[in-house]
Design a protein around this motif. Structure first.
Motif, PDB file in Angstrom:
ATOM      1  N   GLY A  20       0.819  -1.257   0.125  1.00  0.00           N
ATOM      2  CA  GLY A  20       0.027   0.049  -0.057  1.00  0.00           C
ATOM      3  C   GLY A  20       0.833   1.270  -0.111  1.00  0.00           C
ATOM      4  N   LEU A  21       2.032   1.279   0.902  1.00  0.00           N
ATOM      5  CA  LEU A  21       2.747   2.178   0.651  1.00  0.00           C
ATOM      6  C   LEU A  21       3.342   2.797  -0.608  1.00  0.00           C
ATOM      7  N   SER A  22       3.777   1.537  -1.108  1.00  0.00           N
ATOM      8  CA  SER A  22       4.380   1.622  -2.498  1.00  0.00           C
ATOM      9  C   SER A  22       3.047   1.947  -3.751  1.00  0.00           C
ATOM     10  N   THR A  23       1.947   1.708  -3.403  1.00  0.00           N
ATOM     11  CA  THR A  23       1.028   2.051  -4.457  1.00  0.00           C
ATOM     12  C   THR A  23       0.454   3.622  -4.368  1.00  0.00           C
ATOM     13  N   PHE A  24       0.554   4.046  -3.363  1.00  0.00           N
ATOM     14  CA  PHE A  24       0.141   5.403  -3.244  1.00  0.00           C
ATOM     15  C   PHE A  24       1.201   6.447  -3.389  1.00  0.00           C
ATOM     16  N   TYR A  25       2.604   5.874  -3.355  1.00  0.00           N
ATOM     17  CA  TYR A  25       3.431   6.945  -3.762  1.00  0.00           C
ATOM     18  C   TYR A  25       3.860   7.057  -5.050  1.00  0.00           C
ATOM     19  N   GLN A  26       3.173   6.398  -6.135  1.00  0.00           N
ATOM     20  CA  GLN A  26       3.258   6.215  -7.497  1.00  0.00           C
ATOM     21  C   GLN A  26       2.783   7.761  -8.019  1.00  0.00           C
ATOM     22  N   LYS A  27       3.106   8.395  -8.771  1.00  0.00           N
ATOM     23  CA  LYS A  27       2.793   9.521  -9.301  1.00  0.00           C
ATOM     24  C   LYS A  27       2.024   9.043 -10.715  1.00  0.00           C
ATOM     25  N   ASP A  28       2.425   7.852 -11.201  1.00  0.00           N
ATOM     26  CA  ASP A  28       1.992   7.616 -12.672  1.00  0.00           C
ATOM     27  C   ASP A  28       0.851   6.837 -12.286  1.00  0.00           C
ATOM     28  N   ASP A  29      -0.442   7.136 -13.053  1.00  0.00           N
ATOM     29  CA  ASP A  29      -1.693   6.327 -12.758  1.00  0.00           C
ATOM     30  C   ASP A  29      -1.710   5.048 -13.018  1.00  0.00           C
ATOM     31  N   ARG A  30      -0.966   4.751 -14.360  1.00  0.00           N
ATOM     32  CA  ARG A  30      -1.145   3.349 -14.908  1.00  0.00           C
ATOM     33  C   ARG A  30      -0.103   2.325 -13.561  1.00  0.00           C
ATOM     34  N   ARG A  31       0.981   2.847 -13.076  1.00  0.00           N
ATOM     35  CA  ARG A  31       1.668   2.141 -12.347  1.00  0.00           C
ATOM     36  C   ARG A  31       1.063   2.049 -10.893  1.00  0.00           C
ATOM     37  N   LEU A  32       0.244   3.065 -10.636  1.00  0.00           N
ATOM     38  CA  LEU A  32      -0.615   2.927  -9.244  1.00  0.00           C
ATOM     39  C   LEU A  32      -1.457   1.835  -9.399  1.00  0.00           C
ATOM     40  N   LYS A  33      -2.120   1.655 -10.512  1.00  0.00           N
ATOM     41  CA  LYS A  33      -3.106   0.431 -11.034  1.00  0.00           C
ATOM     42  C   LYS A  33      -2.285  -0.646 -10.658  1.00  0.00           C
ATOM     43  N   ILE A  34      -1.222  -0.892 -11.181  1.00  0.00           N
ATOM     44  CA  ILE A  34      -0.627  -2.353 -11.375  1.00  0.00           C
ATOM     45  C   ILE A  34      -0.268  -2.722 -10.112  1.00  0.00           C
ATOM     46  N   VAL A  35       0.305  -1.878  -9.152  1.00  0.00           N
ATOM     47  CA  VAL A  35       0.750  -2.122  -7.830  1.00  0.00           C
ATOM     48  C   VAL A  35      -0.488  -2.340  -6.966  1.00  0.00           C
ATOM     49  N   MET A  36      -1.544  -1.601  -7.258  1.00  0.00           N
ATOM     50  CA  MET A  36      -2.797  -1.688  -6.388  1.00  0.00           C
ATOM     51  C   MET A  36      -3.420  -3.196  -6.775  1.00  0.00           C
ATOM     52  N   LEU A  37      -3.168  -3.552  -8.017  1.00  0.00           N
ATOM     53  CA  LEU A  37      -3.740  -5.018  -8.236  1.00  0.00           C
ATOM     54  C   LEU A  37      -3.028  -5.987  -7.165  1.00  0.00           C
ATOM     55  N   THR A  38      -1.641  -6.053  -7.304  1.00  0.00           N
ATOM     56  CA  THR A  38      -0.950  -6.643  -6.297  1.00  0.00           C
ATOM     57  C   THR A  38      -1.381  -6.748  -4.690  1.00  0.00           C
ATOM     58  N   LEU A  39      -1.605  -5.544  -4.515  1.00  0.00           N
ATOM     59  CA  LEU A  39      -2.226  -5.170  -2.977  1.00  0.00           C
ATOM     60  C   LEU A  39      -3.360  -5.761  -2.834  1.00  0.00           C
ATOM     61  N   ASN A  40      -4.242  -5.719  -3.680  1.00  0.00           N
ATOM     62  CA  ASN A  40      -5.771  -6.594  -3.720  1.00  0.00           C
ATOM     63  C   ASN A  40      -5.631  -7.741  -3.637  1.00  0.00           C
ATOM     64  N   LEU A  41      -4.734  -8.657  -4.411  1.00  0.00           N
ATOM     65  CA  LEU A  41      -4.837 -10.096  -4.307  1.00  0.00           C
ATOM     66  C   LEU A  41      -3.920 -10.275  -2.912  1.00  0.00           C
ATOM     67  N   ASN A  42      -3.107  -9.774  -2.370  1.00  0.00           N
ATOM     68  CA  ASN A  42      -2.464  -9.950  -1.251  1.00  0.00           C
ATOM     69  C   ASN A  42      -3.523  -9.667  -0.163  1.00  0.00           C
ATOM     70  N   HIS A  43      -4.408  -8.732  -0.155  1.00  0.00           N
ATOM     71  CA  HIS A  43      -5.611  -8.669   0.789  1.00  0.00           C
ATOM     72  C   HIS A  43      -6.281  -9.561   0.758  1.00  0.00           C
ATOM     73  N   LEU A  44      -6.820  -9.913  -0.184  1.00  0.00           N
ATOM     74  CA  LEU A  44      -7.907 -11.219  -0.488  1.00  0.00           C
ATOM     75  C   LEU A  44      -7.412 -12.137   0.524  1.00  0.00           C
ATOM     76  N   ILE A  45      -6.030 -12.726   0.645  1.00  0.00           N
ATOM     77  CA  ILE A  45      -5.582 -13.778   1.398  1.00  0.00           C
ATOM     78  C   ILE A  45      -5.674 -13.475   2.708  1.00  0.00           C
ATOM     79  N   HIS A  46      -5.218 -12.231   3.140  1.00  0.00           N
ATOM     80  CA  HIS A  46      -5.272 -11.717   4.466  1.00  0.00           C
ATOM     81  C   HIS A  46      -6.668 -11.628   4.953  1.00  0.00           C
ATOM     82  N   TYR A  47      -7.615 -11.160   4.005  1.00  0.00           N
ATOM     83  CA  TYR A  47      -9.017 -11.242   4.845  1.00  0.00           C
ATOM     84  C   TYR A  47      -9.593 -12.626   5.138  1.00  0.00           C
ATOM     85  N   LEU A  48      -9.248 -13.464   3.943  1.00  0.00           N
ATOM     86  CA  LEU A  48      -9.673 -15.047   4.205  1.00  0.00           C
ATOM     87  C   LEU A  48      -9.130 -15.496   5.277  1.00  0.00           C
ATOM     88  N   LEU A  49      -7.743 -15.399   5.802  1.00  0.00           N
ATOM     89  CA  LEU A  49      -7.301 -15.867   6.981  1.00  0.00           C
ATOM     90  C   LEU A  49      -7.858 -15.146   8.108  1.00  0.00           C
TER      91      LEU A  49
END
Length: 177
Positions: A20-49
Motif C-alpha cells: 500500500g505504501l508503494s501504491t499510493f507513492y506512485q505519481k503515474d496512474d497506470r503504475r499505481l493501478k498495477i501495484v494496486m492489483l498486487t495489493l488487492n490479491l494479497n489483501h484477499l488472502i489476508h481477509y480470508l485468513l
C-alpha cells in the motif's frame, strides 16, 4: 494452531501495508493501478485468513476492477459502464454476504474505489481513494487487522503527500508556461 493462523493472517496484512505504501507513492496512474492489483490479491488472502468473507470478496472484486482498468478500459470497455458494473457487483455481492452493518464498510470502500479507478484521474482519483481508505480504515479497525489499519492510515498520509506533489507539479508547469 489458532494463534498461528492469526499471525499468518497478520503477516499478510503487514505485506499489504508495504504494498500500500508503494501504491499510493506512485505519481503515474497506470503504475499505481498495477501495484494496486498486487495489493488487492494479497489483501484477499489476508481477509480470508482473518475470517472476513465480505472483506475478502471486496478485495477480489477490487483486484478484478483494477485489472479491468489497466488491461481492458478504454480499449474494450467503456469506463462508465465498467464503473457501474463494479459498483453494482460489489453492492449486490456484499449485501448478500454481509451479516451485519459492520460488513458494509468494505462494500462502501470498494464502490468508491470503483468509481475512482474508472472515472477519475490524477488528484480527483486520489481524493476519492482517500474516502475509500476511510471506509477500509473503519473495517480494519473493527476486524483487528494490524497491517490493514496501518495500511489505511499510511495510505491516507502518503496519498495526501502525493496529492500535494501533484499540485506543486501543476503549479510549476503553469508558471513555466
Amino acid at each position: 494452531m489458532f494463534s498461528e493462523a492469526i499471525s499468518i493472517a497478520q503477516l499478510f496484512g503487514l505485506i499489504s501495508f508495504a504494498l500500500g505504501l508503494s501504491t499510493f507513492y506512485q505519481k503515474d496512474d497506470r503504475r499505481l493501478k498495477i501495484v494496486m492489483l498486487t495489493l488487492n490479491l494479497n489483501h484477499l488472502i489476508h481477509y480470508l485468513l482473518m475470517g472476513s468473507l465480505v472483506s475478502a470478496l471486496s478485495s477480489l472484486l477490487s483486484a478484478f476492477r483494477t485489472a479491468t482498468a489497466v488491461y481492458f478500459v478504454p480499449h474494450y470497455l467503456s469506463p462508465k459502464r465498467a464503473a457501474i458494473s463494479f459498483i453494482f457487483a460489489s453492492t449486490a455481492f456484499g449485501l448478500v454476504v454481509a451479516d451485519s452493518l459492520q460488513d458494509l464498510w468494505p462494500i462502501f470502500g470498494t464502490a468508491i474505489g470503483s468509481y475512482a479507478v474508472f472515472m477519475l484521474h490524477g488528484i480527483k482519483m486520489r481524493l476519492a481513494f482517500l474516502a475509500g481508505a476511510g471506509c477500509w480504515l473503519v473495517n480494519n479497525i473493527l476486524l483487528g487487522s494490524i497491517g490493514g489499519t496501518l495500511l489505511e492510515l499510511s495510505a491516507i498520509s502518503v496519498n495526501l503527500f502525493t496529492i500535494a506533489r501533484l499540485i506543486r507539479n501543476q503549479k510549476s508547469t503553469r508558471v513555466e508556461s
